[in-house]
Design an enzyme around this catalytic site. Structure first.
Site, PDB file in Angstrom:
ATOM      1  N   ALA A 224      16.241 -34.614 -22.433  1.00 15.13           N
ATOM      2  CA  ALA A 224      16.878 -33.490 -23.122  1.00 15.13           C
ATOM      3  C   ALA A 224      17.888 -32.763 -22.229  1.00 15.13           C
ATOM      4  CB  ALA A 224      15.820 -32.510 -23.612  1.00 15.13           C
ATOM      5  N   CYS A 225      17.925 -33.106 -20.958  1.00 14.68           N
ATOM      6  CA  CYS A 225      18.771 -32.418 -19.976  1.00 14.68           C
ATOM      7  C   CYS A 225      20.155 -33.065 -19.905  1.00 14.68           C
ATOM      8  CB  CYS A 225      18.084 -32.480 -18.615  1.00 14.68           C
ATOM      9  SG  CYS A 225      19.098 -32.000 -17.216  1.00 14.68           S
ATOM     10  N   SER A 226      21.191 -32.260 -20.084  1.00 15.45           N
ATOM     11  CA  SER A 226      22.560 -32.792 -20.048  1.00 15.45           C
ATOM     12  C   SER A 226      22.923 -33.319 -18.665  1.00 15.45           C
ATOM     13  CB  SER A 226      23.562 -31.731 -20.499  1.00 15.45           C
ATOM     14  OG  SER A 226      23.560 -30.633 -19.611  1.00 15.45           O
TER      15      SER A 226
END
Length: 122
Positions: A8-10
């Site tokens: 979920a982390c860019s």
């Protein structure tokens, strides 16, 4: 080379994209699902040359609930921090790349990912 990520982390997605673009061989560890043990966290900290509070996301809700900002940042408190990271892996800064030369980097920038790649290729 291994990369610890939260999908979920860019920043994690960017690091993966860069590794793929460079044709790097790596193993993905989704550390929220495959939670590192306290011993694994210690080993990564040694490779990073950092302390546990250096890789702790202190703005997370879990950090506020634990009161981490008030915890001492000294050798006597080191195990307490490592235990907190093992019990609350969301607090671990990401992504972390362990390079083939035995070092590791918190790869939040393109430069850091390139550094990890250079360490693996040399």
């Amino acid at each position: 080379m291994e990369i610890w990520i939260n999908p979920a982390c860019s920043k994690c997605r960017s690091a993966i994209s860069l590794l793929d673009a460079e044709g790097a061989e790596y193993k993905v560890r989704r550390y929220l699902e495959d939670v590192p043990s306290a011993a694994e966290i210690r080993a990564v900290l040694d490779r990073l040359g950092l302390e546990p509070w250096d890789i702790t996301r202190t703005q997370e809700a879990d950090a506020r609930e634990l009161g981490l900002k008030e915890w001492a940042r000294d050798e006597a408190s080191r195990d307490r921090w490592i235990t907190a990271l093992a019990e609350h892996p969301k607090l671990i800064q990401r992504p972390i790349i362990t390079a083939d030369d035995g070092t590791a980097l918190v790869a939040r920038s393109e430069d850091a990912v390139q550094e990890a790649l250079s360490r693996t290729r040399s």
